[in-house]
Scaffold this active site. Sequence first.
Site, PDB file in Angstrom:
ATOM      1  N   GLU A   1       0.860  -1.188   0.000  1.00 18.24           N
ATOM      2  CA  GLU A   1       0.000   0.000   0.000  1.00 18.24           C
ATOM      3  C   GLU A   1       0.897   1.241   0.000  1.00 18.24           C
ATOM      4  O   GLU A   1       2.113   1.160   0.149  1.00 18.24           O
ATOM      5  CB  GLU A   1      -0.879   0.028   1.258  1.00 18.24           C
ATOM      6  CG  GLU A   1      -2.012  -0.978   1.281  1.00 18.24           C
ATOM      7  CD  GLU A   1      -3.333  -0.350   0.885  1.00 18.24           C
ATOM      8  OE1 GLU A   1      -3.314   0.749   0.283  1.00 18.24           O
ATOM      9  OE2 GLU A   1      -4.378  -0.950   1.173  1.00 18.24           O
TER      10      GLU A   1
ATOM     11  N   SER B   1     -10.057   1.493  15.877  1.00 15.57           N
ATOM     12  CA  SER B   1      -9.262   2.650  16.283  1.00 15.57           C
ATOM     13  C   SER B   1      -7.889   2.537  15.647  1.00 15.57           C
ATOM     14  O   SER B   1      -7.179   1.545  15.848  1.00 15.57           O
ATOM     15  CB  SER B   1      -9.152   2.730  17.816  1.00 15.57           C
ATOM     16  OG  SER B   1      -8.541   1.561  18.325  1.00 15.57           O
ATOM     17  N   GLY B   2      -7.554   3.521  14.836  1.00 17.19           N
ATOM     18  CA  GLY B   2      -6.273   3.549  14.160  1.00 17.19           C
ATOM     19  C   GLY B   2      -5.479   4.769  14.590  1.00 17.19           C
ATOM     20  O   GLY B   2      -5.797   5.427  15.591  1.00 17.19           O
TER      21      GLY B   2
ATOM     22  N   TYR C   1     -10.425   7.614  15.223  1.00 14.16           N
ATOM     23  CA  TYR C   1     -10.414   7.535  13.764  1.00 14.16           C
ATOM     24  C   TYR C   1      -9.794   6.220  13.290  1.00 14.16           C
ATOM     25  O   TYR C   1      -9.081   5.538  14.035  1.00 14.16           O
ATOM     26  CB  TYR C   1      -9.622   8.700  13.163  1.00 14.16           C
ATOM     27  CG  TYR C   1     -10.131  10.062  13.568  1.00 14.16           C
ATOM     28  CD1 TYR C   1     -11.290  10.593  13.009  1.00 14.16           C
ATOM     29  CD2 TYR C   1      -9.458  10.825  14.525  1.00 14.16           C
ATOM     30  CE1 TYR C   1     -11.762  11.842  13.375  1.00 14.16           C
ATOM     31  CE2 TYR C   1      -9.916  12.086  14.897  1.00 14.16           C
ATOM     32  CZ  TYR C   1     -11.068  12.583  14.325  1.00 14.16           C
ATOM     33  OH  TYR C   1     -11.528  13.815  14.695  1.00 14.16           O
TER      34      TYR C   1
ATOM     35  N   ASP D   1      -6.806   5.866   6.859  1.00 15.48           N
ATOM     36  CA  ASP D   1      -6.447   4.955   5.773  1.00 15.48           C
ATOM     37  C   ASP D   1      -5.454   5.576   4.798  1.00 15.48           C
ATOM     38  O   ASP D   1      -4.614   4.876   4.243  1.00 15.48           O
ATOM     39  CB  ASP D   1      -7.707   4.531   5.019  1.00 15.48           C
ATOM     40  CG  ASP D   1      -7.421   3.531   3.918  1.00 15.48           C
ATOM     41  OD1 ASP D   1      -7.438   2.329   4.215  1.00 15.48           O
ATOM     42  OD2 ASP D   1      -7.155   3.943   2.775  1.00 15.48           O
TER      43      ASP D   1
ATOM     44  N   ASN E   1     -11.485   6.413   1.589  1.00 14.71           N
ATOM     45  CA  ASN E   1     -10.254   5.664   1.322  1.00 14.71           C
ATOM     46  C   ASN E   1      -9.144   6.562   0.791  1.00 14.71           C
ATOM     47  O   ASN E   1      -8.317   7.053   1.533  1.00 14.71           O
ATOM     48  CB  ASN E   1     -10.562   4.514   0.361  1.00 14.71           C
ATOM     49  CG  ASN E   1      -9.496   3.459   0.348  1.00 14.71           C
ATOM     50  OD1 ASN E   1      -8.328   3.747   0.511  1.00 14.71           O
ATOM     51  ND2 ASN E   1      -9.881   2.210   0.156  1.00 14.71           N
TER      52      ASN E   1
ATOM     53  N   ASP F   1      -9.662   2.770  -4.526  1.00 14.82           N
ATOM     54  CA  ASP F   1      -8.707   2.781  -3.420  1.00 14.82           C
ATOM     55  C   ASP F   1      -7.896   4.079  -3.475  1.00 14.82           C
ATOM     56  O   ASP F   1      -8.443   5.166  -3.447  1.00 14.82           O
ATOM     57  CB  ASP F   1      -7.819   1.536  -3.507  1.00 14.82           C
ATOM     58  CG  ASP F   1      -7.189   1.155  -2.178  1.00 14.82           C
ATOM     59  OD1 ASP F   1      -6.747   2.050  -1.438  1.00 14.82           O
ATOM     60  OD2 ASP F   1      -7.122  -0.041  -1.867  1.00 14.82           O
TER      61      ASP F   1
END
Length: 334
Positions: A63, A124-125, A147, A150, A196, A245
């Site tokens: 990614e 949770s990021g 949040y 991404d 995204n 994406d």
Amino acid sequence: MRVAAAALFLILSGVAHAQQGNTTLAYDAANRGPVPIPPSEIGLQTVTAEPWLSLAGQRLFLEGAVFDKANDLLFVDMFSGRVLKVDPSKSVSTVVERNTIVPTGLAVHRDGRLFLAGVGNMRSGSVVAFRADGRGRAEIIPPGAGYVPDDLVFDSVGGFYFADFKGTSTQSTGGVYYASPDGRISPILPNLSAANGVALSPDGKTLWVTEYARNVLHRVTLADATTVAPVGTAIAYHFTGPSPDGLRVDADGNVYAAMFHQGRILVFNRNGLPIGQILIPGRDEGRFLLTTSLAFKPGTNEIYIVATDGEGSAGATIFRASGFAKAAIPFSHR
């Protein structure tokens, strides 16, 4: 009234004629594979990328492709949390070691720091920064903030927009937010279903966003960093099939959307109209369909695309193609 009746008669006549002809649906070259090009996009200018670097034999999920200020290609491995670097000789090294961030987005700050957007446990990021050498970890947005970051993109003053990947196709609990250099967070585009990709136009006045769970591309005109202009939001495009994406822009303002599970890149002009596509080789056989991100090599129109083979045996590969225009200069590099 007579015109409408005549039109209806012609339509029904055409349907009747079709029913009287071939009565069996059959696979052909256009629809036999797992990811046929939708009819509305099959006429777009189309090129096929070439394999540039194979990372077979490793369990990777790539990614967040970007180039740093030294023109080395960086990307993240979501499985291990690492940031990997490929230099011009194609030598691969690890910049950030294994961690539990579960990163899906990567951006380079103007001071050279690496900012990682991590989805964590999908509830949770965080956004975490490292020095260019991978040391000196610092939490910019902690997991407790609520949040699921991404992806992210910097603006001209060192703040960044980030996508909050929360929500489903029927629950719009995610969105896009702006984190100012002093740490304040402002909502920009709330009520999204798994926001995204995010990207900024070369002049910084247009924000592009993909909504993964609802398959749309948003075009947002900004009055300033935290304010959407009056009548400034629009859905520029509805995608067919899974699923938009990561996003990148070129110097002409064209927008490149990686199509996850489709093995291709769709290209739009600055108004959001589709103008081209880049296909990943092997997609018709179901290979390298997990296309997540791309990066323009600075000063060129060369595009480097990261894709994973999913359940296949070929691991991950970086593909190369050429875009319509040269790379837009990231605000972090100006």
